[in-house]
Design a protein around this motif. Structure first.
Motif, PDB file in Angstrom:
ATOM      1  N   UNK A 118       0.836  -1.199   0.000  1.00  0.00           N
ATOM      2  CA  UNK A 118       0.000   0.000   0.000  1.00  0.00           C
ATOM      3  C   UNK A 118       0.870   1.249   0.000  1.00  0.00           C
ATOM      4  N   UNK A 119       1.916   1.248   0.836  1.00  0.00           N
ATOM      5  CA  UNK A 119       2.815   2.399   0.914  1.00  0.00           C
ATOM      6  C   UNK A 119       3.597   2.581  -0.386  1.00  0.00           C
ATOM      7  N   UNK A 120       3.992   1.475  -1.015  1.00  0.00           N
ATOM      8  CA  UNK A 120       4.720   1.524  -2.284  1.00  0.00           C
ATOM      9  C   UNK A 120       3.877   2.213  -3.354  1.00  0.00           C
ATOM     10  N   UNK A 121       2.648   1.756  -3.533  1.00  0.00           N
ATOM     11  CA  UNK A 121       1.793   2.336  -4.569  1.00  0.00           C
ATOM     12  C   UNK A 121       1.407   3.776  -4.238  1.00  0.00           C
ATOM     13  N   UNK A 122       1.295   4.086  -2.963  1.00  0.00           N
ATOM     14  CA  UNK A 122       0.991   5.472  -2.575  1.00  0.00           C
ATOM     15  C   UNK A 122       2.146   6.392  -2.964  1.00  0.00           C
ATOM     16  N   UNK A 123       3.375   5.940  -2.755  1.00  0.00           N
ATOM     17  CA  UNK A 123       4.539   6.758  -3.098  1.00  0.00           C
ATOM     18  C   UNK A 123       4.664   6.948  -4.608  1.00  0.00           C
ATOM     19  N   UNK A 124       4.380   5.882  -5.359  1.00  0.00           N
ATOM     20  CA  UNK A 124       4.438   5.973  -6.819  1.00  0.00           C
ATOM     21  C   UNK A 124       3.375   6.953  -7.323  1.00  0.00           C
ATOM     22  N   UNK A 154      -5.460  -1.554  -2.041  1.00  0.00           N
ATOM     23  CA  UNK A 154      -4.878  -0.749  -3.117  1.00  0.00           C
ATOM     24  C   UNK A 154      -5.948   0.053  -3.836  1.00  0.00           C
ATOM     25  N   UNK A 155      -7.158  -0.504  -3.954  1.00  0.00           N
ATOM     26  CA  UNK A 155      -8.241   0.214  -4.623  1.00  0.00           C
ATOM     27  C   UNK A 155      -8.595   1.522  -3.931  1.00  0.00           C
TER      28      UNK A 155
END
Length: 300
Positions: A118-124, A154-155
């Motif tokens: 979740x944190x990875x996709x938020x940063x991207x 993630x959604x």
């Protein structure tokens, strides 16, 4: 924002010259071939494009060439990396160059927890405000499966608009479809499971086969989306020999061999991948004959 990512996308191969450099003229030729086949959007620099061995200095030229040859089709650039800072930087750069979306594979090797994903996709997403992101779940390459429960988290990020689902698990694909929030899309990441995935709720396919036979692959997906099951099944059965042959060795090894056979590019790959074995080439030629009913497709 998600409608343009339905239908057929092609995960483009990256051709190389005999000396191992990116072959931009051949890449442009491949993009034109795919666009002429009627695909809905293009995906350069994914796993089929050998993104893991493409140098950072080479990425801009590939993205720019794809955009220039796209004839208005959306271009969704593969920007995944196991280092979050690197994935964020590549996504930001793709957006600056004009990409309409990013395909972001789940981090490989690190094996993050759901909270880490979740944190990875938020940063991207934060690095490229407003850019639609397709999350890419391919546990066979990453060693990590994104479960429906994790995907539900993630959604919650509004920029994560779709998932390319390549788990190969139809039960999981069906559950993702059952839980799919309004405005989000499920895309098959496997040619041979595209019809089955669409039957349970997927909206399209990100294809390897589409590099070779874009027109026929597009026709199969269009028939499925239009509810013409008989025609979709006929095309699936016609194309199945080549779908299977393209994965007898690691993708894109067989794909490069077929593209050479069609005169679209050479079959060079970057180590640690090596060209296809003779037995693979024989099977590919036979499968291409079957899947084109005895005739090779025209190539621009």
């Amino acid at each position: 924002m998600t409608l343009e990512f339905s239908g057929l996308a092609v995960a483009l191969a990256t051709p190389f010259t005999a000396s191992g450099e990116v072959d931009l003229p051949a890449f442009r030729k491949l993009v034109r071939h795919v666009v002429a086949g009627g695909v809905d959007f293009l995906v350069p620099l994914g796993s089929t494009g050998e993104a893991a061995t493409i140098l950072e200095a080479e990425r801009d030229a590939i993205i720019t060439a794809c955009l220039e040859e796209s004839s208005g089709r959306p271009v969704v650039v593969g920007t995944g990396h196991n280092a979050t800072r690197q994935a964020a930087a590549m996504t930001k750069r793709a957006q600056a160059l004009g990409a309409q979306g990013a395909l972001v594979v789940t981090p490989y090797y690190n094996k993050p927890t759901p909270a880490g994903l979740v944190a990875h996709f938020a940063a991207v997403a934060e690095a490229a405000p407003g850019l639609p992101i397709i999350a890419y779940n391919v546990p066979g390459r990453t060693g990590l499966n994104v479960t429906p429960a994790t995907l539900a988290r993630l959604w919650e990020n509004p920029q994560v608009v779709a998932v390319k689902e390549s788990s190969g698990n139809l039960a999981q694909i069906g559950e993702i479809a059952r839980q799919l929030p309004k405005g989000k899309l499920l895309l098959s990441g496997d040619d041979n499971l595209a019809l089955a995935s669409m039957a349970v709720g997927a909206s399209g396919l990100i294809s390897v086969l589409g590099n070779v036979l874009p027109r026929e692959t597009a026709a199969m997906i269009a028939a499925a989306r239009q509810g013409n099951g008989a025609e979709a099944l006929r095309l699936h059965q016609q194309l199945l020999p080549l779908m299977d042959a393209l994965f007898v060795e690691s993708n894109p090894i067989p794909l490069k061999a077929v593209l050479k056979l069609l005169g679209l590019c050479e079959d060079g790959l970057r180590l640690p991948l090596v060209p296809a074995e003779p037995a693979t080439r024989t099977r590919l030629a036979e499968a291409l004959c079957l899947s084109t009913e005895g005739t090779f497709p025209g190539v621009m």
